[in-house]
Write an enzyme that holds these catalytic residues in place. Structure first.
Site, PDB file in Angstrom:
ATOM      1  N   LYS A 104       0.839  -1.204   0.000  1.00 30.38           N
ATOM      2  CA  LYS A 104       0.000   0.000   0.000  1.00 30.38           C
ATOM      3  C   LYS A 104       0.873   1.252   0.000  1.00 30.38           C
ATOM      4  O   LYS A 104       0.580   2.235  -0.700  1.00 30.38           O
ATOM      5  CB  LYS A 104      -0.909  -0.007   1.226  1.00 30.38           C
ATOM      6  CG  LYS A 104      -1.710   1.287   1.400  1.00 30.38           C
ATOM      7  CD  LYS A 104      -2.613   1.255   2.616  1.00 30.38           C
ATOM      8  CE  LYS A 104      -3.365   2.578   2.765  1.00 30.38           C
ATOM      9  NZ  LYS A 104      -4.322   2.558   3.888  1.00 30.38           N
ATOM     10  N   HIS A 134      -7.680 -31.771 -32.374  1.00 25.67           N
ATOM     11  CA  HIS A 134      -8.581 -30.645 -32.162  1.00 25.67           C
ATOM     12  C   HIS A 134      -9.604 -30.954 -31.076  1.00 25.67           C
ATOM     13  O   HIS A 134     -10.806 -30.715 -31.243  1.00 25.67           O
ATOM     14  CB  HIS A 134      -9.254 -30.229 -33.469  1.00 25.67           C
ATOM     15  CG  HIS A 134      -8.289 -29.826 -34.535  1.00 25.67           C
ATOM     16  ND1 HIS A 134      -7.444 -28.735 -34.415  1.00 25.67           N
ATOM     17  CD2 HIS A 134      -7.996 -30.388 -35.733  1.00 25.67           C
ATOM     18  CE1 HIS A 134      -6.696 -28.635 -35.496  1.00 25.67           C
ATOM     19  NE2 HIS A 134      -7.003 -29.629 -36.306  1.00 25.67           N
ATOM     20  N   ASP A 178     -34.671 -39.580 -37.506  1.00 24.99           N
ATOM     21  CA  ASP A 178     -33.819 -39.625 -38.696  1.00 24.99           C
ATOM     22  C   ASP A 178     -32.397 -40.051 -38.367  1.00 24.99           C
ATOM     23  O   ASP A 178     -31.718 -40.711 -39.170  1.00 24.99           O
ATOM     24  CB  ASP A 178     -33.821 -38.281 -39.431  1.00 24.99           C
ATOM     25  CG  ASP A 178     -33.499 -37.083 -38.533  1.00 24.99           C
ATOM     26  OD1 ASP A 178     -33.266 -37.299 -37.321  1.00 24.99           O
ATOM     27  OD2 ASP A 178     -33.482 -35.941 -39.029  1.00 24.99           O
TER      28      ASP A 178
END
Length: 514
Positions: A141, A277, A468
């Site tokens: 300080k 990756h 799907d």
């Protein structure tokens, strides 16, 4: 006030005595008077350095087994006095307090203490420094008038500056103050985290300041980005790695190495993971690492080129020989036999890392940044029991199919969402990662697998919103599916599997990895 502060009086109070003798002798040669606490003063006297004990300055002895020694106006007044304020000078003169120009402190090693499993609560509490941080903060300080050192590596440069310039500049003192406050912030954060971790309930600490810079990296994800590497106060996994060979790790190396290590660590059996990756190009388990490497490589031999290899067992010579046949950026494992190191270190471009602490500490968490913020969550490590999975279809999996479904489910945890893994005989044969729609991930995994999709099993990290995805997999010859379930259209997906007499298991647990 002059810009350069000469050091006429220094207070030294250190737990770690590294470099202390040389620093004290150098300061004495420069004409500085030294004040020290008990053990530091004894050490300096043994080295032939003249020193005044703190108790002589304060007129009060150390008490409470050393818990109280520097918490006194004669010390903190000397550290905190603003020398530009005449009133402060008058107060010092009135009370007979001398100013302190340099504070050298390093703290009780709390972090090292709690890293030792043998350290009990009482011993850990006694390693919480009180007077040291108070002095460090006071000096920091008041950096316009006081310099503060908390790291022995700064001792040499400090002496060089004093000899060259006769003192320390304001800019230098401000730099040291910043480091001092960072030091005490980390110290207090480690203590707070320890107290929270020893409580009865699981909590997230209010602040995160327990990381220390291990070094700057050549660049970040791209050459134009600056980057640095930080490790936690209680490092584990890649954070605890020791590098045996190879050039420095890059930002992307570290990301991929972490993904590889976590993937290989998922399995109890000997496992080899090959990462590109942050996604598995190949992953396989077998009775030995040498037997696991070929099927792991076969998962995607093209993508494996320039990849990261992780092993969850000590690498032996035979496994090292196989790894060395393919260009690899990094190998990471919990250990290496001497023959393996001899083989791997022949590859100049290969980085060889050994994990010093494989196990995550209690209540470990993952941290990710967002713009101006930080996300924290538990590790994705639920106590899943495959025996508790539900069978959604009329057809039940046979023993071999179920075994492959368990393997695929553990593997898909380490693939970026939307994640699909095709596997057979304890090895990945196709991966679909990071697609915006789940059916596209299925198609990508099937395309990667080619003919190997026939007779493989499929794992999906989250439910199928439509039928799907399973339809595309069944057309490729998939013999079993495991997924969390929970979609409004689960019945449609189950019906498609029943039409093909293919078993589907529901785990009830999702494994998103964004």
């Amino acid at each position: 006030m002059t810009d350069v502060l000469p050091v006429r009086r220094a207070l030294l109070s250190t737990y770690d005595k590294t470099g202390l003798d040389e620093l004290a002798q150098g300061l004495t040669e420069l004409g500085a008077g030294l004040v020290s606490t008990g053990s530091t003063a004894r050490r300096l006297r043994e080295a032939g350095v003249q020193v005044t004990e703190v108790a002589e300055v304060t007129g009060f002895p150390e008490i409470l087994d050393g818990r109280v020694k520097t918490l006194h106006p004669a010390i903190h007044g000397g550290l905190l006095a603003n020398r530009d304020e005449p009133g402060h000078g008058d107060a010092l003169a009135r009370h007979g307090i001398a100013t302190i120009d340099l504070l050298v402190v390093n703290l009780y090693p709390f972090e090292q203490a709690i890293a030792d499993p043998a350290t009990g609560d009482r011993e850990a509490v006694e390693m919480i420094d009180i007077g040291g941080p108070a002095m460090v903060r006071a000096a920091a300080k008041n950096h316009r008038h006081v310099a503060v050192l908390t790291d022995p590596s700064d001792y040499g440069p400090l002496l060089e500056e004093l000899r060259r310039d006769g003192g320390l500049t304001v800019a230098r003192r401000r730099e040291l103050a910043a480091r001092a406050f960072a030091h005490t912030a980390r110290y207090d954060a480690a203590i707070a985290a320890w107290f929270a971790g020893t409580g009865e309930s699981e909590v997230f600490p209010e602040t995160f300041a327990t990381y220390t810079r291990a070094g700057e990296l050549r660049y970040g994800e791209n050459p134009h980005q600056r980057a640095a590497y930080y490790v936690d106060a209680q490092p584990w996994g890649v954070g605890s790695a020791v590098q045996h060979h190879g050039k420095e790790l890059s930002y992307n190396n570290l990301l991929d190495t972490d993904a590889a290590w976590l993937a290989a660590s998922e399995f109890n059996e000997p496992c080899v993971a090959i990462i590109k990756h942050t996604n598995p190009a190949g992953l396989a388990v077998a009775d030995t690492l040498a037997e696991a490497y070929p099927p792991a490589l076969a998962g995607d031999p093209v993508s494996a080129f320039g990849g990261i290899v992780a092993c969850n067992r000590t690498v032996d010579g035979a496994t090292a020989e196989r790894i060395a046949e393919v260009f690899t950026e990094v190998v990471v494992a919990p250990g290496y036999e001497p023959e393996a190191l001899e083989v791997l270190t022949q590859k100049s471009a290969l980085r060889v890392l050994e994990i010093a602490r494989p196990e995550a500490p209690r209540r470990a968490a993952t941290h990710r940044t967002v713009s101006g913020g930080l996300l924290v969550q538990d590790l994705d490590d639920p106590a899943e029991e495959p025996g508790a999975w539900s069978q959604a279809t009329d057809t039940a999996p046979d023993e071999g199919t179920r075994r492959d479904l368990v393997f695929a489910w553990r593997a898909v945890k380490h693939v970026k969402s939307n994640a699909i893994v095709l596997a057979r005989d304890g090895a990945i044969v196709g991966v679909g990662a990071g697609q915006m729609s789940r059916v596209d991930s299925v198609r990508l995994a099937v395309d990667k697998a080619g003919e190997r999709a026939q007779g493989a099993v499929l794992a999906s990290d989250a439910f199928f919103p439509f039928s799907d995805g399973p339809e595309a997999a069944l057309e490729a010859g998939i013999r079993g599916i495991v997924q969390p379930g929970g979609s409004k259209r689960d019945a449609d997906t189950v019906a498609v599997c029943d039409e093909h007499a293919v078993p589907m298991l529901l785990t009830g647990v999702r494994h998103f990895r964004h």
